[in-house]
Design a protein around this motif. Structure first.
Motif, PDB file in Angstrom:
ATOM      1  N   UNK A  38       1.728   1.196   6.401  1.00 15.21           N
ATOM      2  CA  UNK A  38       1.350   2.547   5.969  1.00 15.21           C
ATOM      3  C   UNK A  38       1.325   3.511   7.146  1.00 15.21           C
ATOM      4  N   UNK A  39       0.835   3.082   8.298  1.00 10.40           N
ATOM      5  CA  UNK A  39       0.773   3.942   9.479  1.00 10.40           C
ATOM      6  C   UNK A  39       2.165   4.152  10.079  1.00 10.40           C
ATOM      7  N   UNK A  40       3.004   3.109  10.018  1.00  9.57           N
ATOM      8  CA  UNK A  40       4.377   3.255  10.504  1.00  9.57           C
ATOM      9  C   UNK A  40       5.130   4.258   9.626  1.00  9.57           C
ATOM     10  N   UNK A  41       4.981   4.129   8.299  1.00 14.22           N
ATOM     11  CA  UNK A  41       5.684   5.024   7.370  1.00 14.22           C
ATOM     12  C   UNK A  41       5.190   6.457   7.499  1.00 14.22           C
ATOM     13  N   UNK A  42       3.894   6.629   7.762  1.00 14.34           N
ATOM     14  CA  UNK A  42       3.357   7.980   7.931  1.00 14.34           C
ATOM     15  C   UNK A  42       3.885   8.634   9.192  1.00 14.34           C
ATOM     16  N   UNK A  43       4.021   7.850  10.247  1.00 13.97           N
ATOM     17  CA  UNK A  43       4.432   8.393  11.551  1.00 13.97           C
ATOM     18  C   UNK A  43       5.944   8.538  11.669  1.00 13.97           C
ATOM     19  N   UNK A  44       6.639   7.497  11.264  1.00 18.82           N
ATOM     20  CA  UNK A  44       8.108   7.485  11.352  1.00 18.82           C
ATOM     21  C   UNK A  44       8.694   6.892  10.070  1.00 18.82           C
ATOM     22  N   UNK A  70       0.822  -1.211   0.000  1.00 20.05           N
ATOM     23  CA  UNK A  70       0.000   0.000   0.000  1.00 20.05           C
ATOM     24  C   UNK A  70       0.857   1.262   0.000  1.00 20.05           C
ATOM     25  N   UNK A  71       1.917   1.287   0.804  1.00 15.60           N
ATOM     26  CA  UNK A  71       2.722   2.503   0.916  1.00 15.60           C
ATOM     27  C   UNK A  71       3.466   2.826  -0.380  1.00 15.60           C
ATOM     28  N   UNK A  72       3.774   1.793  -1.193  1.00 19.24           N
ATOM     29  CA  UNK A  72       4.440   2.023  -2.483  1.00 19.24           C
ATOM     30  C   UNK A  72       3.496   1.797  -3.670  1.00 19.24           C
ATOM     31  N   UNK A  73       2.229   1.485  -3.367  1.00 19.47           N
ATOM     32  CA  UNK A  73       1.212   1.312  -4.407  1.00 19.47           C
ATOM     33  C   UNK A  73       1.638   0.276  -5.457  1.00 19.47           C
ATOM     34  N   UNK A  74       1.997  -0.915  -5.000  1.00 21.89           N
ATOM     35  CA  UNK A  74       2.512  -1.955  -5.901  1.00 21.89           C
ATOM     36  C   UNK A  74       1.494  -2.380  -6.952  1.00 21.89           C
ATOM     37  N   UNK A  75       0.228  -2.379  -6.598  1.00 25.41           N
ATOM     38  CA  UNK A  75      -0.768  -2.865  -7.554  1.00 25.41           C
ATOM     39  C   UNK A  75      -0.760  -2.027  -8.840  1.00 25.41           C
ATOM     40  N   UNK A  76      -0.568  -0.728  -8.692  1.00 24.67           N
ATOM     41  CA  UNK A  76      -0.556   0.149  -9.855  1.00 24.67           C
ATOM     42  C   UNK A  76       0.707  -0.013 -10.696  1.00 24.67           C
ATOM     43  N   UNK A  77       1.704  -0.698 -10.159  1.00 21.64           N
ATOM     44  CA  UNK A  77       2.924  -0.936 -10.951  1.00 21.64           C
ATOM     45  C   UNK A  77       2.728  -2.056 -11.965  1.00 21.64           C
ATOM     46  N   UNK A  78       1.645  -2.837 -11.820  1.00 21.24           N
ATOM     47  CA  UNK A  78       1.363  -3.906 -12.773  1.00 21.24           C
ATOM     48  C   UNK A  78       0.757  -3.317 -14.043  1.00 21.24           C
ATOM     49  N   UNK A  79       0.957  -3.980 -15.186  1.00 25.43           N
ATOM     50  CA  UNK A  79       0.339  -3.493 -16.428  1.00 25.43           C
ATOM     51  C   UNK A  79      -1.175  -3.350 -16.272  1.00 25.43           C
ATOM     52  N   UNK A  80      -1.722  -2.332 -16.913  1.00 25.95           N
ATOM     53  CA  UNK A  80      -3.152  -2.064 -16.792  1.00 25.95           C
ATOM     54  C   UNK A  80      -4.004  -3.241 -17.256  1.00 25.95           C
ATOM     55  N   UNK A  81      -3.519  -3.983 -18.233  1.00 24.97           N
ATOM     56  CA  UNK A  81      -4.291  -5.116 -18.741  1.00 24.97           C
ATOM     57  C   UNK A  81      -4.277  -6.303 -17.794  1.00 24.97           C
ATOM     58  N   UNK A  82      -3.316  -6.351 -16.870  1.00 26.45           N
ATOM     59  CA  UNK A  82      -3.245  -7.462 -15.918  1.00 26.45           C
ATOM     60  C   UNK A  82      -4.226  -7.278 -14.757  1.00 26.45           C
TER      61      UNK A  82
END
Length: 590
Positions: free
Chosen positions: A456-462, A37-49
């Motif tokens: 995501x909460x850890x990265x937002x805070x620290x 979630x913090x690096x948005x991995x799902x969006x790194x996949x091809x749109x057709x996948x």
């Protein structure tokens, strides 16, 4: 393709294909699932996948993505050609992991047939070798031990060196079970003492069985007795230093030619084993011999009594190594030849053993089972996390450019050959185990989504605490996320009561299916990465004039790191080594 008929040109072409493919999808193999979630991995996949993958059931993920042998593929929607090509290429490039005799067996079988009657006791290994040994290790020492014995017979060499021997389970089977002369090297002195203790217990068990058969006590024969050395095999040290460690073991052995045995009364060395007794004891470990051809060649071996060396003896070994090193003595000219083996030698240790095999004239053959690829040193990362720091000064002749990967000049010269720490760590995951978990379903699969949400909460805070190690939270999948978060935050030093946006939490938890799919895509690349690491080692051996074979020896459902790299030197190769060593020694003489 992956048998003895695997020519050098084909090896090099496969390496090129592997590096090209892996470099194209390195963004997947290098990604951390906790940053989904913090690096948005799902969006790194091809749109057709994305649309065809997000609605897959867990069973469909296992059948359509991870399982290369699944025959009845029924797609819920039309997959794009790029996704089909990705899956097909990953499966085609990876070395086949199934044991030959197990191909065509029941899909999803967790344990080999030897455990059908008793899930914790191998029916093909006698009870004296099963004590203190988990089922997985029983399976491994039986199969690897038989392979080592085969190599010893082929090379006419009765001596074996077991590096990274741990508690000595393989050592005992090679020595007492197969009649080989074994020297075991282990860096952890506590494990060395435990190995010696277990040796003594095995001898006691043998003597009790012999007494039940009204037989005399067994005779100690030093050539079949395991010798344990507490010592660290320095990856940067030369093979000569390695031979000094072995010589130290022999030195300690000669100091105590009649070690204490399991009984108070010690037999004389001149006594002979009574043949009926040796056969009676032998049957206690050769269970299932009539059904197992791999044991037929060992039917005439007799059990021998070994030295029972405790922690004090291990200390003597270490001091002996130090004294030899301080005196600057070279390796003994008459050091006997031996077969080298390492069962799941961690990180650079496997690469070091291969280099010793290539360079040392005394090593006739090797069986190498690797593990912990993430601890391999590379030029880009010479000190990966988890690497055991050097406790001894490196040898003055060491080559600092020799890393664990790549070993071969060919792979090192290929563009895109670099493998990140994360890619190598992923190669240690068990594809078969995760496929089985997907088919079984259940709540346990939510753990990755829990951890990614918390990240995501850890990265937002620290932000400085990203990828912090939380360790395993017991039965995390059975906890509400708020309780999981409370425990996890405390483990990274954040307030357990840190406010959480519950709507945001719910939105992320609803994407658990996507998390599972993405993790499976990365897992699909794991065998490909492992193939490149092991192929690099095969090419290294080939560059040094030695042919090798990669054998999927263990059941991958039971032992995920199941490949054994096997190589032996031809007599011509050995004679060239001896000539070179002779020239080298003449040059060193004043």
């Amino acid at each position: 393709m992956f048998t003895s008929s695997f020519p050098a040109e084909q090896q090099r072409e496969l390496a090129k294909s592997l590096t090209t493919f892996l470099s194209q999808y390195s963004h997947v193999s290098d990604s951390y699932i906790i940053e989904f979630f913090s690096k948005n991995h799902w969006q790194s996949l091809p749109n057709t996948w994305q649309p065809v993958l997000q609605d897959l059931t867990y069973r469909q993920v296992a059948d359509l993505l991870l399982d290369a042998t699944h025959g009845d593929r029924r797609y819920p929607s039309v997959w794009p050609l790029s996704l089909l090509a990705f899956r097909a290429t990953a499966h085609a490039l990876a070395f086949p992991r199934e044991c030959r005799r197990e191909r065509g067996g029941a899909v999803g079988s967790v344990k080999p047939e030897e455990f059908l009657d008793n899930q914790s006791q191998s029916s093909l290994l006698g009870h004296i070798f099963r004590k203190h040994v988990k089922p997985k290790k029983q399976h491994e020492i039986r199969k690897l031990g038989s392979l080592v014995k085969e190599l010893c017979d082929q090379t006419d060499c009765n001596k074996v060196v077991d590096v990274g021997s741990g508690q000595g389970h393989l050592t005992r089977f090679l020595s007492f079970g197969l009649g080989l002369s074994v020297t075991a090297i282990e860096a952890d002195g506590t494990l060395v003492a435990t190995a010696s203790k277990f040796d003594g217990q095995l001898l006691c068990a043998l003597e009790k069985e012999a007494q039940k058969k009204n037989c005399s006590s067994l005779v100690p024969v030093s050539r079949s007795s395991p010798r344990h050395v507490a010592g660290w095999v320095n990856p940067k040290a030369s093979w000569e230093v390695f031979i000094k460690q072995l010589s130290a073991a022999q030195c300690v052995n000669e100091r105590s030619p009649t070690p204490p045995g399991p009984s108070k009364k010690r037999p004389r060395a001149s006594e002979q084993v009574d043949p009926p007794c040796s056969h009676a004891v032998q049957t206690s470990w050769r269970r299932g011999s009539t059904d197992s051809p791999e044991y037929e060649s060992t039917s005439q071996h007799q059990f021998r009594k070994s030295e029972s060396e405790g922690a004090s003896s291990a200390a003597n070994c270490c001091s002996c190594v130090q004294s030899v090193r301080q005196e600057g003595a070279g390796p003994e000219r008459g050091h006997p030849d031996f077969v080298l083996t390492g069962l799941h030698a961690c990180g650079d240790l496997s690469a070091t053993l291969l280099r010793h095999f290539v360079n040392c004239p005394h090593v006739r053959a090797i069986t190498s089972v690797a593990c912990c690829y993430m601890k391999i040193t590379t030029k880009e990362n010479p000190n990966p996390p988890g690497l055991v720091p050097a406790t001894q000064p490196p040898d003055q002749d060491a080559d600092p450019s020799e890393f664990g990967y790549p070993m071969s000049s060919w792979v090192g010269g290929l563009p895109g050959h670099r493998l990140s720490y994360k890619a190598r760590e992923g190669a240690c995951h068990a594809v078969e185990d995760y496929s089985r978990r997907l088919r079984e379903g259940g709540e346990a699969l939510r753990t990755h989504c829990y951890r990614a949400t918390l990240e995501t909460f850890i990265a937002d805070t620290r932000p400085d605490l990203r990828r912090a190690g939380i360790q395993t939270i017991k039965k995390a999948h059975l906890l509400p996320f708020t309780e999981y978060a409370r425990l996890g935050l405390a483990r990274v030093g954040l307030p357990p009561g840190l406010p959480l946006d519950l709507e945001r939490v719910e939105s992320m938890l609803e994407q658990q299916g996507r998390v599972v799919v993405y993790f499976s895509l990365a897992l699909l690349l794991a065998p490909v990465v492992e193939t490149l690491v092991l192929l690099d080692r095969m090419i290294y051996l080939q560059e040094n004039g030695v042919d090798s074979q990669l054998v999927p020896l263990f059941d991958p459902n039971f032992s995920p790191r199941n490949f054994v790299l096997v190589a032996l030197k031809s007599r011509v190769h050995q004679s060239v080594f001896e000539d070179e060593l002779s020239i080298f020694k003449r040059h060193k003489e004043p």
